[in-house]
Design a protein around this motif. Structure first.
Motif, PDB file in Angstrom:
ATOM      1  N   THR A  52      40.360  34.529  54.847  1.00 48.88           N
ATOM      2  CA  THR A  52      38.984  34.211  54.461  1.00 48.88           C
ATOM      3  C   THR A  52      38.825  34.453  52.966  1.00 48.88           C
ATOM      4  OG1 THR A  52      36.643  34.454  55.072  1.00 48.88           O
ATOM      5  CG2 THR A  52      37.955  36.478  54.997  1.00 48.88           C
ATOM      6  N   VAL A  53      38.211  33.502  52.294  1.00 53.14           N
ATOM      7  CA  VAL A  53      38.282  33.416  50.833  1.00 53.14           C
ATOM      8  C   VAL A  53      36.904  33.564  50.206  1.00 53.14           C
ATOM      9  CG1 VAL A  53      39.036  31.961  48.911  1.00 53.14           C
ATOM     10  CG2 VAL A  53      40.285  31.918  51.083  1.00 53.14           C
ATOM     11  N   ALA A  54      36.865  34.270  49.078  1.00 57.69           N
ATOM     12  CA  ALA A  54      35.615  34.511  48.370  1.00 57.69           C
ATOM     13  C   ALA A  54      35.417  33.510  47.241  1.00 57.69           C
ATOM     14  CB  ALA A  54      35.610  35.922  47.791  1.00 57.69           C
ATOM     15  N   ASP A  55      34.147  33.207  46.955  1.00 61.36           N
ATOM     16  CA  ASP A  55      33.842  32.390  45.775  1.00 61.36           C
ATOM     17  C   ASP A  55      32.867  33.082  44.826  1.00 61.36           C
ATOM     18  OD1 ASP A  55      31.583  32.165  47.299  1.00 61.36           O
ATOM     19  OD2 ASP A  55      31.785  30.010  47.659  1.00 61.36           O
ATOM     20  N   ASP A  56      32.317  34.223  45.244  1.00 63.13           N
ATOM     21  CA  ASP A  56      31.517  35.037  44.329  1.00 63.13           C
ATOM     22  C   ASP A  56      31.731  36.508  44.694  1.00 63.13           C
ATOM     23  OD1 ASP A  56      29.870  35.605  46.534  1.00 63.13           O
ATOM     24  OD2 ASP A  56      28.307  34.202  45.919  1.00 63.13           O
ATOM     25  N   LEU A  57      31.077  37.396  43.987  1.00 64.73           N
ATOM     26  CA  LEU A  57      31.338  38.820  44.170  1.00 64.73           C
ATOM     27  C   LEU A  57      30.872  39.311  45.535  1.00 64.73           C
ATOM     28  CD1 LEU A  57      32.731  40.983  42.557  1.00 64.73           C
ATOM     29  CD2 LEU A  57      30.538  41.580  41.515  1.00 64.73           C
ATOM     30  N   ALA A  78      38.066  36.451  44.348  1.00 64.69           N
ATOM     31  CA  ALA A  78      37.985  35.926  42.982  1.00 64.69           C
ATOM     32  C   ALA A  78      36.576  35.385  42.789  1.00 64.69           C
ATOM     33  CB  ALA A  78      39.003  34.802  42.751  1.00 64.69           C
ATOM     34  N   LEU A  79      36.287  34.936  41.578  1.00 67.04           N
ATOM     35  CA  LEU A  79      35.089  34.152  41.326  1.00 67.04           C
ATOM     36  C   LEU A  79      35.487  32.685  41.202  1.00 67.04           C
ATOM     37  CD1 LEU A  79      32.832  36.140  38.814  1.00 67.04           C
ATOM     38  CD2 LEU A  79      32.964  36.267  41.312  1.00 67.04           C
ATOM     39  N   HIS A  80      34.842  31.843  41.971  1.00 66.04           N
ATOM     40  CA  HIS A  80      35.052  30.394  41.909  1.00 66.04           C
ATOM     41  C   HIS A  80      34.857  29.921  40.477  1.00 66.04           C
ATOM     42  CE1 HIS A  80      34.176  26.130  42.682  1.00 66.04           C
ATOM     43  NE2 HIS A  80      34.746  26.293  43.862  1.00 66.04           N
ATOM     44  N   GLY A 108      41.917  34.623  44.628  1.00 63.83           N
ATOM     45  CA  GLY A 108      41.427  33.265  44.736  1.00 63.83           C
ATOM     46  C   GLY A 108      40.099  33.196  45.483  1.00 63.83           C
ATOM     47  N   GLU A 109      39.354  32.096  45.365  1.00 62.22           N
ATOM     48  CA  GLU A 109      39.885  30.927  44.721  1.00 62.22           C
ATOM     49  C   GLU A 109      39.424  30.870  43.268  1.00 62.22           C
ATOM     50  OE1 GLU A 109      37.693  27.110  46.043  1.00 62.22           O
ATOM     51  OE2 GLU A 109      37.310  28.516  47.704  1.00 62.22           O
ATOM     52  N   THR A 110      40.347  30.566  42.403  1.00 64.11           N
ATOM     53  CA  THR A 110      40.098  30.443  40.978  1.00 64.11           C
ATOM     54  C   THR A 110      40.753  29.162  40.486  1.00 64.11           C
ATOM     55  OG1 THR A 110      40.368  31.528  38.826  1.00 64.11           O
ATOM     56  CG2 THR A 110      42.171  31.780  40.394  1.00 64.11           C
ATOM     57  N   GLY A 111      40.426  28.763  39.271  1.00 56.57           N
ATOM     58  CA  GLY A 111      41.015  27.540  38.741  1.00 56.57           C
ATOM     59  C   GLY A 111      40.039  26.814  37.847  1.00 56.57           C
ATOM     60  N   LEU A 112      40.017  25.487  37.968  1.00 53.51           N
ATOM     61  CA  LEU A 112      39.138  24.673  37.136  1.00 53.51           C
ATOM     62  C   LEU A 112      38.462  23.613  37.990  1.00 53.51           C
ATOM     63  CD1 LEU A 112      41.475  24.086  34.036  1.00 53.51           C
ATOM     64  CD2 LEU A 112      39.658  25.797  34.288  1.00 53.51           C
ATOM     65  N   ASP A 113      37.183  23.387  37.723  1.00 54.07           N
ATOM     66  CA  ASP A 113      36.400  22.378  38.422  1.00 54.07           C
ATOM     67  C   ASP A 113      35.646  21.566  37.379  1.00 54.07           C
ATOM     68  OD1 ASP A 113      34.270  20.988  39.807  1.00 54.07           O
ATOM     69  OD2 ASP A 113      34.679  22.295  41.523  1.00 54.07           O
ATOM     70  N   TYR A 114      36.114  20.348  37.139  1.00 48.98           N
ATOM     71  CA  TYR A 114      35.495  19.484  36.122  1.00 48.98           C
ATOM     72  C   TYR A 114      34.477  18.526  36.726  1.00 48.98           C
ATOM     73  CZ  TYR A 114      38.840  21.050  32.568  1.00 48.98           C
ATOM     74  OH  TYR A 114      39.561  21.803  31.675  1.00 48.98           O
ATOM     75  N   TYR A 115      34.255  18.634  38.030  1.00 44.56           N
ATOM     76  CA  TYR A 115      33.279  17.763  38.675  1.00 44.56           C
ATOM     77  C   TYR A 115      31.849  18.254  38.494  1.00 44.56           C
ATOM     78  CZ  TYR A 115      30.684  15.343  42.356  1.00 44.56           C
ATOM     79  OH  TYR A 115      29.750  14.605  43.041  1.00 44.56           O
ATOM     80  N   TRP A 116      31.618  19.581  38.635  1.00 46.36           N
ATOM     81  CA  TRP A 116      30.272  20.110  38.728  1.00 46.36           C
ATOM     82  C   TRP A 116      29.566  20.391  37.396  1.00 46.36           C
ATOM     83  CZ3 TRP A 116      27.437  19.156  42.577  1.00 46.36           C
ATOM     84  CH2 TRP A 116      27.951  19.107  43.870  1.00 46.36           C
ATOM     85  N   PRO A 117      30.257  20.706  36.302  1.00 47.23           N
ATOM     86  CA  PRO A 117      29.509  20.958  35.059  1.00 47.23           C
ATOM     87  C   PRO A 117      28.623  19.770  34.682  1.00 47.23           C
ATOM     88  CG  PRO A 117      31.756  21.711  34.814  1.00 47.23           C
ATOM     89  CD  PRO A 117      31.696  20.979  36.126  1.00 47.23           C
ATOM     90  N   GLY A 122      23.351  25.972  36.541  1.00 42.12           N
ATOM     91  CA  GLY A 122      23.981  27.278  36.408  1.00 42.12           C
ATOM     92  C   GLY A 122      25.491  27.259  36.465  1.00 42.12           C
ATOM     93  N   CYS A 123      26.084  26.069  36.590  1.00 41.90           N
ATOM     94  CA  CYS A 123      27.542  25.970  36.673  1.00 41.90           C
ATOM     95  C   CYS A 123      28.186  26.371  35.352  1.00 41.90           C
ATOM     96  CB  CYS A 123      27.948  24.538  37.030  1.00 41.90           C
ATOM     97  SG  CYS A 123      29.726  24.273  37.124  1.00 41.90           S
ATOM     98  N   ALA A 124      29.266  27.121  35.426  1.00 41.63           N
ATOM     99  CA  ALA A 124      29.990  27.518  34.223  1.00 41.63           C
ATOM    100  C   ALA A 124      30.544  26.292  33.511  1.00 41.63           C
ATOM    101  CB  ALA A 124      31.135  28.454  34.588  1.00 41.63           C
ATOM    102  N   ASP A 125      30.473  26.303  32.168  1.00 36.92           N
ATOM    103  CA  ASP A 125      31.042  25.188  31.413  1.00 36.92           C
ATOM    104  C   ASP A 125      32.564  25.295  31.402  1.00 36.92           C
ATOM    105  OD1 ASP A 125      31.791  27.025  29.363  1.00 36.92           O
ATOM    106  OD2 ASP A 125      29.889  26.715  28.320  1.00 36.92           O
TER     107      ASP A 125
END
Length: 275
Positions: A52-57, A78-80, A108-117, A122-125
Protein backbone atom coordinates in the motif's frame (compact mmCIF):
# COMPACT_ATOMS: atom_id res chain seq x y z
CA UNK A 1 -13.56 5.81 -11.23
CA UNK A 2 -17.32 6.01 -11.20
CA UNK A 3 -19.39 5.27 -8.14
CA UNK A 4 -22.26 4.39 -10.46
CA UNK A 5 -20.76 1.13 -11.70
CA UNK A 6 -20.92 -1.93 -9.47
CA UNK A 7 -17.73 -3.52 -8.21
CA UNK A 8 -16.36 -6.29 -10.44
CA UNK A 9 -17.21 -9.87 -9.53
CA UNK A 10 -14.51 -11.99 -7.97
CA UNK A 11 -12.25 -13.41 -10.68
CA UNK A 12 -11.24 -17.03 -10.97
CA UNK A 13 -8.41 -17.48 -8.45
CA UNK A 14 -4.83 -17.20 -9.66
CA UNK A 15 -2.18 -17.94 -7.09
CA UNK A 16 0.18 -16.70 -5.90
CA UNK A 17 0.17 -13.00 -6.83
CA UNK A 18 1.54 -9.90 -5.14
CA UNK A 19 -0.17 -6.55 -5.73
CA UNK A 20 2.96 -4.43 -6.16
CA UNK A 21 1.17 -1.08 -5.77
CA UNK A 22 -2.22 -0.22 -4.31
CA UNK A 23 -3.82 2.42 -2.08
CA UNK A 24 -5.79 0.63 0.62
CA UNK A 25 -6.82 3.88 2.30
CA UNK A 26 -8.35 5.16 -0.94
CA UNK A 27 -10.11 1.80 -1.30
CA UNK A 28 -11.97 2.59 1.93
CA UNK A 29 -9.77 0.99 4.57
CA UNK A 30 -9.69 3.04 7.76
CA UNK A 31 -8.70 0.64 10.53
CA UNK A 32 -7.37 -2.87 11.10
CA UNK A 33 -10.74 -4.53 10.50
CA UNK A 34 -11.52 -2.76 7.21
CA UNK A 35 -7.95 -3.32 6.03
CA UNK A 36 -8.23 -7.04 6.78
CA UNK A 37 -11.55 -7.23 4.91
CA UNK A 38 -9.98 -5.87 1.72
CA UNK A 39 -6.93 -8.12 2.03
CA UNK A 40 -9.12 -11.14 2.82
CA UNK A 41 -11.05 -10.53 -0.42
CA UNK A 42 -7.78 -10.37 -2.32
CA UNK A 43 -6.43 -13.51 -0.65
CA UNK A 44 -9.56 -15.42 -1.63
CA UNK A 45 -8.48 -15.18 -5.29
CA UNK A 46 -4.75 -15.70 -4.72
CA UNK A 47 -3.50 -12.14 -4.08
CA UNK A 48 -1.71 -12.95 -0.86
CA UNK A 49 0.36 -9.81 -0.32
CA UNK A 50 -0.07 -6.13 -1.15
CA UNK A 51 2.07 -3.01 -1.04
CA UNK A 52 0.00 0.00 0.00
CA UNK A 53 1.48 3.26 -1.22
CA UNK A 54 1.44 6.82 0.09
CA UNK A 55 1.08 10.02 -1.91
CA UNK A 56 1.16 12.52 0.95
CA UNK A 57 2.35 12.62 4.55
CA UNK A 58 -0.96 11.58 6.10
CA UNK A 59 -1.16 8.62 3.73
CA UNK A 60 2.43 7.70 4.59
CA UNK A 61 1.60 7.56 8.29
CA UNK A 62 -1.49 5.49 7.54
CA UNK A 63 0.36 3.06 5.24
CA UNK A 64 2.90 2.25 7.93
CA UNK A 65 0.13 1.67 10.48
CA UNK A 66 -1.69 -0.62 8.05
CA UNK A 67 1.46 -2.64 7.43
CA UNK A 68 1.70 -3.25 11.18
CA UNK A 69 -1.97 -4.20 11.46
CA UNK A 70 -1.73 -7.04 8.92
CA UNK A 71 1.33 -9.10 8.02
CA UNK A 72 0.08 -9.42 4.43
CA UNK A 73 0.40 -5.65 3.96
CA UNK A 74 3.63 -3.76 3.28
CA UNK A 75 4.08 0.00 2.83
CA UNK A 76 5.81 2.48 0.55
CA UNK A 77 6.15 6.11 1.63
CA UNK A 78 6.92 9.37 -0.20
CA UNK A 79 5.29 12.56 -1.39
CA UNK A 80 3.69 12.27 -4.83
CA UNK A 81 5.40 14.60 -7.33
CA UNK A 82 2.32 16.81 -7.56
CA UNK A 83 2.65 17.36 -3.81
CA UNK A 84 6.39 18.03 -3.81
CA UNK A 85 5.75 21.62 -2.69
CA UNK A 86 4.89 20.17 0.75
CA UNK A 87 8.37 18.65 1.12
CA UNK A 88 9.69 21.03 3.78
CA UNK A 89 12.25 20.15 6.45
CA UNK A 90 9.62 18.77 8.83
CA UNK A 91 8.13 16.56 6.13
CA UNK A 92 11.58 15.29 5.16
CA UNK A 93 12.40 14.40 8.75
CA UNK A 94 9.14 12.50 9.20
CA UNK A 95 9.43 10.69 5.88
CA UNK A 96 12.93 9.57 6.76
CA UNK A 97 11.66 8.15 10.03
CA UNK A 98 8.71 6.42 8.37
CA UNK A 99 10.82 5.04 5.51
CA UNK A 100 13.17 3.41 7.99
CA UNK A 101 10.34 1.31 9.46
CA UNK A 102 10.93 -2.42 8.76
CA UNK A 103 7.44 -2.74 7.25
CA UNK A 104 8.28 -0.13 4.60
CA UNK A 105 9.63 -1.84 1.49
CA UNK A 106 10.09 1.12 -0.88
CA UNK A 107 10.38 4.88 -1.17
CA UNK A 108 7.45 5.91 -3.32
CA UNK A 109 5.59 7.00 -5.12
CA UNK A 110 7.90 9.75 -6.31
CA UNK A 111 9.00 10.97 -9.71
CA UNK A 112 7.71 13.51 -12.21
CA UNK A 113 4.21 14.37 -13.41
CA UNK A 114 4.05 16.81 -16.32
CA UNK A 115 0.32 16.34 -16.88
CA UNK A 116 -1.11 18.15 -13.84
CA UNK A 117 0.88 21.42 -13.50
CA UNK A 118 -1.37 24.24 -14.68
CA UNK A 119 -4.45 22.01 -14.47
CA UNK A 120 -4.58 21.05 -10.78
CA UNK A 121 -4.82 23.78 -8.17
CA UNK A 122 -1.87 23.71 -5.79
CA UNK A 123 0.10 21.26 -7.94
CA UNK A 124 3.86 21.51 -7.58
CA UNK A 125 5.60 23.07 -10.58
CA UNK A 126 8.15 21.13 -12.59
CA UNK A 127 11.20 22.63 -10.92
CA UNK A 128 9.83 21.78 -7.46
CA UNK A 129 8.99 18.25 -8.61
CA UNK A 130 12.53 17.69 -9.86
CA UNK A 131 13.98 18.95 -6.59
CA UNK A 132 11.68 16.65 -4.61
CA UNK A 133 12.48 13.71 -6.86
CA UNK A 134 16.20 14.21 -6.28
CA UNK A 135 15.63 14.17 -2.52
CA UNK A 136 13.64 10.93 -2.66
CA UNK A 137 16.33 9.29 -4.81
CA UNK A 138 18.91 10.19 -2.19
CA UNK A 139 16.66 8.86 0.59
CA UNK A 140 16.22 5.52 -1.17
CA UNK A 141 19.97 5.17 -1.57
CA UNK A 142 20.69 6.11 2.03
CA UNK A 143 18.27 3.59 3.51
CA UNK A 144 18.95 0.99 0.78
CA UNK A 145 15.37 0.45 -0.26
CA UNK A 146 13.81 0.39 -3.75
CA UNK A 147 12.68 3.61 -5.41
CA UNK A 148 9.08 3.52 -6.69
CA UNK A 149 8.56 5.83 -9.66
CA UNK A 150 5.49 7.79 -10.76
CA UNK A 151 6.02 8.95 -14.34
CA UNK A 152 3.45 10.87 -16.34
CA UNK A 153 4.50 12.46 -19.62
CA UNK A 154 8.04 13.03 -18.33
CA UNK A 155 10.06 10.16 -19.83
CA UNK A 156 13.17 12.08 -20.92
CA UNK A 157 13.52 14.30 -17.87
CA UNK A 158 12.86 11.46 -15.47
CA UNK A 159 15.57 9.25 -16.95
CA UNK A 160 17.90 12.24 -17.03
CA UNK A 161 17.42 12.96 -13.32
CA UNK A 162 17.96 9.29 -12.45
CA UNK A 163 21.17 9.23 -14.48
CA UNK A 164 22.35 12.51 -13.01
CA UNK A 165 21.71 11.48 -9.41
CA UNK A 166 22.68 7.87 -9.82
CA UNK A 167 19.80 5.48 -9.11
CA UNK A 168 19.50 3.18 -6.10
CA UNK A 169 20.05 -0.52 -6.65
CA UNK A 170 16.37 -1.11 -7.42
CA UNK A 171 14.08 1.21 -9.38
CA UNK A 172 10.42 0.31 -9.99
CA UNK A 173 8.33 2.12 -12.58
CA UNK A 174 4.85 1.84 -11.07
CA UNK A 175 1.94 1.70 -13.53
CA UNK A 176 4.24 1.82 -16.54
CA UNK A 177 2.41 3.83 -19.19
CA UNK A 178 5.01 4.70 -21.84
CA UNK A 179 5.95 3.18 -25.19
CA UNK A 180 8.32 0.44 -26.32
CA UNK A 181 11.31 2.77 -26.65
CA UNK A 182 10.92 3.90 -23.04
CA UNK A 183 10.44 0.30 -21.90
CA UNK A 184 13.64 -0.76 -23.63
CA UNK A 185 15.53 2.19 -22.13
CA UNK A 186 14.36 1.21 -18.65
CA UNK A 187 15.14 -2.47 -19.22
CA UNK A 188 18.65 -1.57 -20.35
CA UNK A 189 19.21 0.27 -17.06
CA UNK A 190 17.97 -2.73 -15.06
CA UNK A 191 14.77 -1.02 -13.90
CA UNK A 192 11.66 -3.02 -13.02
CA UNK A 193 8.39 -2.24 -14.81
CA UNK A 194 5.04 -2.74 -13.08
CA UNK A 195 1.86 -3.07 -15.13
CA UNK A 196 -1.65 -2.17 -13.99
CA UNK A 197 -5.12 -2.59 -15.45
CA UNK A 198 -4.29 -0.08 -18.20
CA UNK A 199 -2.45 -2.87 -20.04
CA UNK A 200 -5.87 -4.47 -20.64
CA UNK A 201 -7.33 -1.33 -22.28
CA UNK A 202 -7.86 -1.97 -25.98
CA UNK A 203 -6.94 1.61 -26.94
CA UNK A 204 -3.61 1.55 -25.06
CA UNK A 205 -1.76 0.39 -28.17
CA UNK A 206 1.74 1.67 -27.38
CA UNK A 207 1.60 0.42 -23.79
CA UNK A 208 0.41 -3.01 -24.89
CA UNK A 209 3.32 -3.27 -27.31
CA UNK A 210 5.74 -2.15 -24.59
CA UNK A 211 4.52 -4.89 -22.25
CA UNK A 212 5.75 -7.51 -24.71
CA UNK A 213 9.43 -6.51 -24.54
CA UNK A 214 9.99 -6.61 -20.78
CA UNK A 215 12.08 -9.59 -19.62
CA UNK A 216 10.51 -11.99 -17.16
CA UNK A 217 12.84 -10.94 -14.35
CA UNK A 218 11.98 -7.23 -14.67
CA UNK A 219 8.18 -7.32 -14.55
CA UNK A 220 5.63 -6.77 -11.77
CA UNK A 221 1.84 -6.49 -11.64
CA UNK A 222 -0.30 -4.07 -9.64
CA UNK A 223 -3.80 -2.68 -9.31
CA UNK A 224 -3.13 0.96 -8.34
CA UNK A 225 -6.55 0.49 -6.71
CA UNK A 226 -9.01 2.08 -6.45
CA UNK A 227 -8.02 3.41 -9.88
CA UNK A 228 -7.44 1.84 -13.32
CA UNK A 229 -9.83 -1.10 -13.02
CA UNK A 230 -9.02 -3.61 -15.78
CA UNK A 231 -11.18 -4.32 -18.82
CA UNK A 232 -14.10 -5.11 -18.99
CA UNK A 233 -14.76 -3.30 -15.71
CA UNK A 234 -13.12 0.00 -16.59
CA UNK A 235 -14.68 2.80 -14.55
CA UNK A 236 -15.85 0.51 -11.74
CA UNK A 237 -14.24 0.54 -8.28
CA UNK A 238 -10.95 -1.34 -8.19
CA UNK A 239 -9.48 -3.40 -5.35
CA UNK A 240 -6.52 -5.78 -5.00
CA UNK A 241 -8.83 -8.76 -5.62
CA UNK A 242 -9.13 -7.59 -9.26
CA UNK A 243 -5.45 -8.28 -9.97
CA UNK A 244 -6.02 -11.71 -11.62
CA UNK A 245 -7.90 -9.93 -14.43
CA UNK A 246 -4.80 -7.87 -15.18
CA UNK A 247 -2.44 -10.84 -14.94
CA UNK A 248 -4.53 -12.80 -17.44
CA UNK A 249 -4.69 -9.84 -19.85
CA UNK A 250 -0.93 -9.32 -19.57
CA UNK A 251 -0.26 -13.04 -20.05
CA UNK A 252 -2.35 -13.06 -23.21
CA UNK A 253 -0.39 -10.12 -24.61
CA UNK A 254 2.93 -11.74 -23.77
CA UNK A 255 1.77 -15.17 -24.96
CA UNK A 256 2.45 -16.69 -21.55
CA UNK A 257 0.52 -19.02 -19.30
CA UNK A 258 -1.25 -16.89 -16.65
CA UNK A 259 -0.29 -19.31 -13.88
CA UNK A 260 3.36 -19.09 -14.91
CA UNK A 261 3.24 -15.29 -15.16
CA UNK A 262 1.68 -15.13 -11.68
CA UNK A 263 4.59 -17.19 -10.34
CA UNK A 264 7.15 -15.03 -12.17
CA UNK A 265 5.76 -11.72 -10.95
CA UNK A 266 5.40 -13.05 -7.41
CA UNK A 267 9.02 -14.19 -7.35
CA UNK A 268 10.06 -10.77 -8.66
CA UNK A 269 8.02 -8.93 -6.03
CA UNK A 270 9.46 -11.03 -3.23
CA UNK A 271 12.99 -10.35 -4.52
CA UNK A 272 12.51 -6.65 -5.19
CA UNK A 273 10.68 -5.84 -1.96
CA UNK A 274 12.49 -8.48 0.14
CA UNK A 275 9.20 -9.87 1.41
Amino acid sequence: MSAGRPAPELPEPLSPIVDAHTHLDACGATDAASTAAIVDRAASVGVGRVVTVADDLAAARWAVRAAHWDDRVFAAVALHPTRANALDDDAKAELEQLADDPRVVAVGETGLDYYWPGKLEGCADIETQIEGFRWHIDLAKRIRKPLMIHNREADHDLLTVLLDEGPPDTVIFHCFSSDTNMALSCVAEGYVLSFSGTVSFRNAHELREAAKVVPDDQILVETDAPYLTPHPFRGAPNEPYCLPYTVRALAQLREQDPVELAKITTANARRVYRI
